[in-house]
Each structure stands twice: as C-alpha cells, then as structure tokens.
Write a protein that holds these residues in place. Structure first.
Motif, PDB file in Angstrom:
ATOM      1  N   VAL A  34      34.471  33.965  79.180  1.00 48.75           N
ATOM      2  CA  VAL A  34      35.635  33.888  78.212  1.00 48.75           C
ATOM      3  C   VAL A  34      35.680  34.837  77.020  1.00 48.75           C
ATOM      4  O   VAL A  34      36.326  35.498  76.403  1.00 48.75           O
ATOM      5  N   ALA A  37      35.505  38.363  78.007  1.00 52.80           N
ATOM      6  CA  ALA A  37      36.980  38.828  78.194  1.00 52.80           C
ATOM      7  C   ALA A  37      37.762  38.934  76.984  1.00 52.80           C
ATOM      8  O   ALA A  37      38.542  39.789  77.118  1.00 52.80           O
ATOM      9  N   ALA A  38      37.648  38.150  76.016  1.00 51.38           N
ATOM     10  CA  ALA A  38      38.454  38.163  74.877  1.00 51.38           C
ATOM     11  C   ALA A  38      38.227  39.393  74.019  1.00 51.38           C
ATOM     12  O   ALA A  38      39.020  40.120  73.611  1.00 51.38           O
ATOM     13  N   GLU A  41      39.603  42.092  75.866  1.00 52.64           N
ATOM     14  CA  GLU A  41      41.137  42.254  75.582  1.00 52.64           C
ATOM     15  C   GLU A  41      41.605  42.812  74.157  1.00 52.64           C
ATOM     16  O   GLU A  41      42.329  43.702  73.941  1.00 52.64           O
ATOM     17  N   PRO A  46      41.535  44.970  79.037  1.00 58.21           N
ATOM     18  CA  PRO A  46      41.333  43.833  79.560  1.00 58.21           C
ATOM     19  C   PRO A  46      40.647  43.568  80.924  1.00 58.21           C
ATOM     20  O   PRO A  46      41.213  44.161  81.591  1.00 58.21           O
ATOM     21  N   ILE A  47      39.819  42.693  80.985  1.00 57.58           N
ATOM     22  CA  ILE A  47      39.262  42.264  82.422  1.00 57.58           C
ATOM     23  C   ILE A  47      39.364  40.678  82.304  1.00 57.58           C
ATOM     24  O   ILE A  47      38.630  40.116  81.354  1.00 57.58           O
ATOM     25  N   PRO A  48      39.934  39.916  83.080  1.00 57.72           N
ATOM     26  CA  PRO A  48      40.149  38.495  83.074  1.00 57.72           C
ATOM     27  C   PRO A  48      38.998  38.101  83.458  1.00 57.72           C
ATOM     28  O   PRO A  48      37.874  38.637  84.077  1.00 57.72           O
ATOM     29  N   THR A  49      38.363  36.550  83.126  1.00 60.54           N
ATOM     30  CA  THR A  49      37.301  35.946  83.483  1.00 60.54           C
ATOM     31  C   THR A  49      36.818  35.874  84.717  1.00 60.54           C
ATOM     32  O   THR A  49      35.613  36.369  85.122  1.00 60.54           O
ATOM     33  N   LEU A  50      38.013  35.786  85.750  1.00 62.14           N
ATOM     34  CA  LEU A  50      37.673  35.804  87.293  1.00 62.14           C
ATOM     35  C   LEU A  50      37.328  37.200  87.578  1.00 62.14           C
ATOM     36  O   LEU A  50      36.135  37.704  88.361  1.00 62.14           O
ATOM     37  N   GLY A  51      37.876  38.386  87.165  1.00 63.91           N
ATOM     38  CA  GLY A  51      37.424  39.774  87.258  1.00 63.91           C
ATOM     39  C   GLY A  51      35.944  40.105  86.915  1.00 63.91           C
ATOM     40  O   GLY A  51      35.129  40.625  87.380  1.00 63.91           O
ATOM     41  N   ASP A  66      36.389  50.842  83.098  1.00 62.61           N
ATOM     42  CA  ASP A  66      35.680  49.673  82.895  1.00 62.61           C
ATOM     43  C   ASP A  66      34.211  49.593  82.404  1.00 62.61           C
ATOM     44  O   ASP A  66      33.999  49.018  81.576  1.00 62.61           O
TER      45      ASP A  66
END
Length: 190
Positions: A34, A37-38, A41, A46-51, A66
C-alpha cells in the motif's frame, strides 16, 4: 485440479529479475504494498497493490514506464531493477535475449551502463569494439564528452551505412596488420 493457462509470451529472465528486485528493495525499505502504491500514485504512475503483488509473483509484466516509475518510487536507477542481485561479478545469470548461455553479472553490468557490448570480445578486439559500442549505446552528448567532438550526420545519411563502412575499415585495418605481421615473421625465417 485446474491448470493455469499457458501464457503466449511468458515473463522472461530479465522480467523476473525486475520483479525480484522490486520485492527485495520494497522489503528492504520496509514498504508495504500500500505504501509503494501510494508513492506511485503521487508521482502520476499508479500501480494498485494487487498489480504490485502480481509483479512480484511474476503474473504481471513491467513495461518501460512502470520500470522508470518503480525506480523513482524506490529511489534507485532503472538499471538497479534490471541488474540481477548476485554474489559478485563472476556469477552467471540468465538474460532475456541471450539464449546460448548465462551471462556473468559483471559483463551484464558493463553492458547495462554502456561500457562493453554484451558478447565477449578477444583481447585484440576489446578496445575498438568497446569504442564502437559506446558510440552507439550512449547519447551524442555523452559520446562527445568521452571521445571529443562528434559531428552530426548530414541529412539523408543512414547510420547503418556508416556502421558498415566503419566495420569494413576496421576489418581492412586488422587484415593489414595481420599481413604485416606475417611478412615480418616470414622475412625472419628466410
């Protein structure tokens, strides 16, 4: 029991290296998914936590944008993410695109930073080959700083043609040196 679908284009050795380095650096900096990811962002990629979890599990590719964003977020160079973590320069690692054999990490590092071509060269070829490689691998301003002023090519001149001419000139120079060497040794034998 369900088998995971086979990927058309599976993540290769260098992609796995990037994933391993993201995990190593993230954990070394004690960043939760997290947190990373923050940060991503906040820098506009942004790359979400699942990503991020999928990257580390070899389930998601890292594209060039990336790669750079992850390097910025982890406060390292993109080269750091591409470089396998090893015990030293003699360790052998697989590299995407090199199918014939593993590559020594020292050689891979030199290639990544634009010092030597990836393929090993003989002692006689190393200097000339590395200069040709550096001129192709580095931006013009860096070549100029390293080798003196570099003239811009006139419009319409193809760099492939220039490289071929340079290669032919180098081959001719080596042939001339070998002929002179043979003549000296043959003259001494008579």
């Amino acid at each position: 029991m369900t088998d995971e679908p086979k990927r058309k284009n599976p993540i290769g050795a260098t992609g796995k290296t990037v994933a391993d380095n993201v995990k190593r650096l993230r954990e070394g900096q004690r960043l939760a998914f997290v947190d990373l990811a923050a940060t991503l962002e906040s820098i506009g990629k942004p790359i979400p936590t699942l990503g991020l979890r999928h990257i580390e599990a070899y389930k998601r590719r890292v594209d060039t944008d990336d790669l750079v964003a992850l390097a910025v977020a982890l406060d390292v160079s993109p080269v750091t993410l591409l470089m396998p973590n090893s015990d030293g320069p003699g360790a052998e690692v697989p590299v995407t695109g090199v199918l014939s054999r593993p590559v020594q990490t020292g050689r891979f590092w030199d290639w990544l930073i634009g010092v030597y071509p990836l393929e090993e060269q003989s002692e006689d070829q190393r200097g000339v080959t590395s200069q040709i490689f550096q001129r192709k691998a580095r931006p013009a301003w860096a070549v100029s700083a390293a080798f003196g002023s570099v003239r811009e090519l006139p419009a319409g001149i193809d760099m492939k043609v220039v490289n071929k001419v340079a290669q032919n000139a180098a081959t001719k120079a080596v042939d001339d040196l070998l002929k002179r060497y043979e003549q000296r040794h043959n003259d001494g034998d008579d």
